[in-house]
Design a protein around this motif. Structure first.
Motif, PDB file in Angstrom:
ATOM      1  N   ASN A 235       0.833  -1.211   0.000  1.00  0.00           N
ATOM      2  CA  ASN A 235       0.000   0.000   0.000  1.00  0.00           C
ATOM      3  C   ASN A 235       0.866   1.259   0.000  1.00  0.00           C
ATOM      4  O   ASN A 235       0.676   2.180   0.803  1.00  0.00           O
ATOM      5  N   ILE A 236       1.811   1.289  -0.931  1.00  0.00           N
ATOM      6  CA  ILE A 236       2.710   2.428  -1.091  1.00  0.00           C
ATOM      7  C   ILE A 236       2.356   3.149  -2.380  1.00  0.00           C
ATOM      8  O   ILE A 236       2.218   2.514  -3.434  1.00  0.00           O
ATOM      9  N   PRO A 237       2.219   4.472  -2.366  1.00  0.00           N
ATOM     10  CA  PRO A 237       1.950   5.210  -3.603  1.00  0.00           C
ATOM     11  C   PRO A 237       3.022   4.934  -4.652  1.00  0.00           C
ATOM     12  O   PRO A 237       4.224   4.928  -4.348  1.00  0.00           O
ATOM     13  N   TYR A 238       2.576   4.735  -5.895  1.00  0.00           N
ATOM     14  CA  TYR A 238       3.478   4.314  -6.975  1.00  0.00           C
ATOM     15  C   TYR A 238       3.330   5.237  -8.171  1.00  0.00           C
ATOM     16  O   TYR A 238       2.208   5.489  -8.643  1.00  0.00           O
ATOM     17  N   TYR A 239       4.456   5.728  -8.660  1.00  0.00           N
ATOM     18  CA  TYR A 239       4.487   6.552  -9.866  1.00  0.00           C
ATOM     19  C   TYR A 239       4.982   5.690 -11.024  1.00  0.00           C
ATOM     20  O   TYR A 239       6.119   5.203 -11.013  1.00  0.00           O
ATOM     21  N   ASP A 240       4.130   5.498 -12.025  1.00  0.00           N
ATOM     22  CA  ASP A 240       4.425   4.633 -13.169  1.00  0.00           C
ATOM     23  C   ASP A 240       5.230   5.417 -14.212  1.00  0.00           C
ATOM     24  O   ASP A 240       4.690   5.968 -15.157  1.00  0.00           O
ATOM     25  N   ARG A 241       6.543   5.458 -14.004  1.00  0.00           N
ATOM     26  CA  ARG A 241       7.394   6.253 -14.886  1.00  0.00           C
ATOM     27  C   ARG A 241       7.427   5.691 -16.307  1.00  0.00           C
ATOM     28  O   ARG A 241       7.487   6.455 -17.277  1.00  0.00           O
ATOM     29  N   TYR A 242       7.389   4.377 -16.441  1.00  0.00           N
ATOM     30  CA  TYR A 242       7.471   3.762 -17.763  1.00  0.00           C
ATOM     31  C   TYR A 242       6.367   4.288 -18.680  1.00  0.00           C
ATOM     32  O   TYR A 242       6.621   4.774 -19.783  1.00  0.00           O
ATOM     33  N   ASN A 243       5.145   4.233 -18.201  1.00  0.00           N
ATOM     34  CA  ASN A 243       4.029   4.696 -19.040  1.00  0.00           C
ATOM     35  C   ASN A 243       3.948   6.211 -19.098  1.00  0.00           C
ATOM     36  O   ASN A 243       3.469   6.775 -20.090  1.00  0.00           O
ATOM     37  N   ALA A 244       4.427   6.891 -18.050  1.00  0.00           N
ATOM     38  CA  ALA A 244       4.485   8.355 -18.107  1.00  0.00           C
ATOM     39  C   ALA A 244       5.417   8.809 -19.219  1.00  0.00           C
ATOM     40  O   ALA A 244       5.098   9.742 -19.979  1.00  0.00           O
ATOM     41  N   MET A 245       6.569   8.146 -19.364  1.00  0.00           N
ATOM     42  CA  MET A 245       7.510   8.530 -20.407  1.00  0.00           C
ATOM     43  C   MET A 245       6.953   8.250 -21.801  1.00  0.00           C
ATOM     44  O   MET A 245       7.191   9.009 -22.740  1.00  0.00           O
ATOM     45  N   LYS A 246       6.198   7.181 -21.940  1.00  0.00           N
ATOM     46  CA  LYS A 246       5.546   6.929 -23.227  1.00  0.00           C
ATOM     47  C   LYS A 246       4.533   8.028 -23.543  1.00  0.00           C
ATOM     48  O   LYS A 246       4.404   8.456 -24.692  1.00  0.00           O
ATOM     49  N   ALA A 247       3.836   8.499 -22.516  1.00  0.00           N
ATOM     50  CA  ALA A 247       2.884   9.595 -22.710  1.00  0.00           C
ATOM     51  C   ALA A 247       3.611  10.879 -23.098  1.00  0.00           C
ATOM     52  O   ALA A 247       3.138  11.634 -23.963  1.00  0.00           O
ATOM     53  N   TRP A 248       4.770  11.158 -22.476  1.00  0.00           N
ATOM     54  CA  TRP A 248       5.542  12.333 -22.860  1.00  0.00           C
ATOM     55  C   TRP A 248       5.932  12.259 -24.330  1.00  0.00           C
ATOM     56  O   TRP A 248       5.882  13.263 -25.040  1.00  0.00           O
ATOM     57  N   SER A 249       6.320  11.073 -24.760  1.00  0.00           N
ATOM     58  CA  SER A 249       6.723  10.896 -26.149  1.00  0.00           C
ATOM     59  C   SER A 249       5.579  11.250 -27.097  1.00  0.00           C
ATOM     60  O   SER A 249       5.767  11.945 -28.097  1.00  0.00           O
ATOM     61  N   ARG A 250       4.382  10.782 -26.770  1.00  0.00           N
ATOM     62  CA  ARG A 250       3.214  11.088 -27.606  1.00  0.00           C
ATOM     63  C   ARG A 250       2.869  12.578 -27.539  1.00  0.00           C
ATOM     64  O   ARG A 250       2.647  13.222 -28.562  1.00  0.00           O
ATOM     65  N   ASP A 251       2.851  13.121 -26.321  1.00  0.00           N
ATOM     66  CA  ASP A 251       2.404  14.499 -26.141  1.00  0.00           C
ATOM     67  C   ASP A 251       3.355  15.514 -26.751  1.00  0.00           C
ATOM     68  O   ASP A 251       2.927  16.593 -27.192  1.00  0.00           O
ATOM     69  N   HIS A 252       4.636  15.195 -26.752  1.00  0.00           N
ATOM     70  CA  HIS A 252       5.642  16.149 -27.230  1.00  0.00           C
ATOM     71  C   HIS A 252       6.270  15.723 -28.550  1.00  0.00           C
ATOM     72  O   HIS A 252       7.242  16.337 -28.989  1.00  0.00           O
ATOM     73  N   SER A 253       5.727  14.676 -29.149  1.00  0.00           N
ATOM     74  CA  SER A 253       6.230  14.176 -30.447  1.00  0.00           C
ATOM     75  C   SER A 253       7.732  13.937 -30.407  1.00  0.00           C
ATOM     76  O   SER A 253       8.487  14.371 -31.283  1.00  0.00           O
ATOM     77  N   MET A 254       8.163  13.222 -29.362  1.00  0.00           N
ATOM     78  CA  MET A 254       9.571  12.913 -29.200  1.00  0.00           C
ATOM     79  C   MET A 254       9.755  11.403 -29.164  1.00  0.00           C
ATOM     80  O   MET A 254       8.899  10.674 -28.662  1.00  0.00           O
ATOM     81  N   THR A 255      10.874  10.950 -29.679  1.00  0.00           N
ATOM     82  CA  THR A 255      11.171   9.525 -29.642  1.00  0.00           C
ATOM     83  C   THR A 255      11.757   9.149 -28.284  1.00  0.00           C
ATOM     84  O   THR A 255      12.180  10.007 -27.500  1.00  0.00           O
ATOM     85  N   CYS A 256      11.783   7.862 -28.018  1.00  0.00           N
ATOM     86  CA  CYS A 256      12.400   7.351 -26.792  1.00  0.00           C
ATOM     87  C   CYS A 256      13.859   7.809 -26.701  1.00  0.00           C
ATOM     88  O   CYS A 256      14.340   8.188 -25.633  1.00  0.00           O
ATOM     89  N   LEU A 257      14.545   7.795 -27.817  1.00  0.00           N
ATOM     90  CA  LEU A 257      15.957   8.176 -27.831  1.00  0.00           C
ATOM     91  C   LEU A 257      16.132   9.659 -27.541  1.00  0.00           C
ATOM     92  O   LEU A 257      17.115  10.069 -26.922  1.00  0.00           O
ATOM     93  N   GLU A 258      15.175  10.491 -27.945  1.00  0.00           N
ATOM     94  CA  GLU A 258      15.273  11.920 -27.668  1.00  0.00           C
ATOM     95  C   GLU A 258      15.075  12.212 -26.178  1.00  0.00           C
ATOM     96  O   GLU A 258      15.661  13.144 -25.634  1.00  0.00           O
ATOM     97  N   ILE A 259      14.257  11.410 -25.511  1.00  0.00           N
ATOM     98  CA  ILE A 259      14.055  11.588 -24.077  1.00  0.00           C
ATOM     99  C   ILE A 259      15.253  11.041 -23.303  1.00  0.00           C
ATOM    100  O   ILE A 259      15.653  11.594 -22.282  1.00  0.00           O
ATOM    101  N   SER A 260      15.838   9.933 -23.801  1.00  0.00           N
ATOM    102  CA  SER A 260      17.012   9.309 -23.169  1.00  0.00           C
ATOM    103  C   SER A 260      18.158   9.314 -24.180  1.00  0.00           C
ATOM    104  O   SER A 260      18.405   8.318 -24.866  1.00  0.00           O
ATOM    105  N   PRO A 261      18.866  10.437 -24.301  1.00  0.00           N
ATOM    106  CA  PRO A 261      19.869  10.589 -25.363  1.00  0.00           C
ATOM    107  C   PRO A 261      20.964   9.530 -25.376  1.00  0.00           C
ATOM    108  O   PRO A 261      21.485   9.189 -26.439  1.00  0.00           O
TER     109      PRO A 261
END
Length: 210
Positions: free
Chosen positions: A152-178
């Motif tokens: 029962n610990i609050p959890y931040y789903d970074r994996y799916n958040a980063m996929k959402a950033w990619s869609r929202d900002h039209s950036m590839t995975c490589l652009e987020i993680s150079p």
């Protein structure tokens, strides 16, 4: 979702300690400078929720897995932080830990921190090219949130958040993680902003509350 120890400290006008406990994402590897890394971005964005300010203790060490973090746990306990932001599950597959080994160590460590009076928030693994190609990584995408649910610990789903950033900002995975694994300034900015707002929401107040 709530953070009672942190909330009580803020309401009492204290300057609470927040410990960042993890690997390279907490350390800030990949940022162009410390002020662009997660710790600094998080602190800037969380400060409006804590009028007296906060003290950030950064115990992120690049390359750490669950065994390394277990070995450093006493340092975190002795910080007496009101909140521990735990981040892990990225390096373990590369280092040969099984999901079961990881889970046993992590459950023990999280319970120890909780028994010491700290609130806990968990940040899951990231989305990046090198992990997508690692055959031992997929189990950790499910085991980390499973542990959070069990305890029962609050959890931040970074994996799916980063996929959402990619869609929202039209950036590839490589652009987020150079460098194919660590976030750059853009990723740290979004992560720091989102986690600060997420923790703030768990205090039951907005950034304009007293």
């Amino acid at each position: 979702m709530s953070f009672p120890a942190l909330s009580r400290a803020i309401r009492a006008g204290q300057v609470p300690k927040i410990c960042l406990f993890g690997s390279s994402s907490m350390e800030g590897v990949g940022a162009s400078s410390p002020e662009h890394a997660f710790a600094a971005v998080f602190e800037r964005n969380f400060t409006p929720y804590a009028p007296a300010g906060v003290t950030i203790i950064n115990r992120g060490i690049g390359g750490n897995d669950a065994r390394d973090m277990h070995g450093r746990l006493q340092d975190v306990v002795e910080d007496h932080a009101r909140l521990v932001i735990w981040q892990g599950g990225t390096n373990d597959g590369w280092h040969g830990l099984t999901a079961d080994e990881f889970a046993e160590l992590t459950r023990t460590d999280l319970q120890t921190l909780r028994d010491g009076g700290a609130d806990i928030a968990m940040i899951g693994p990231q989305w990046c090219p090198m992990l997508e190609e690692c055959p031992d990584f997929p189990p950790f995408l499910s085991i980390v949130p499973k542990i959070a649910r069990e305890l029962n610990i609050p959890y931040y789903d970074r994996y799916n958040a980063m996929k959402a950033w990619s869609r929202d900002h039209s950036m590839t995975c490589l652009e987020i993680s150079p460098d194919q694994v660590h976030m750059g300034d853009f990723g740290y900015r979004l992560l720091g902003e989102e986690v600060a707002a997420w923790i703030g929401a768990g205090l039951g107040q907005d950034s304009h509350s007293s």
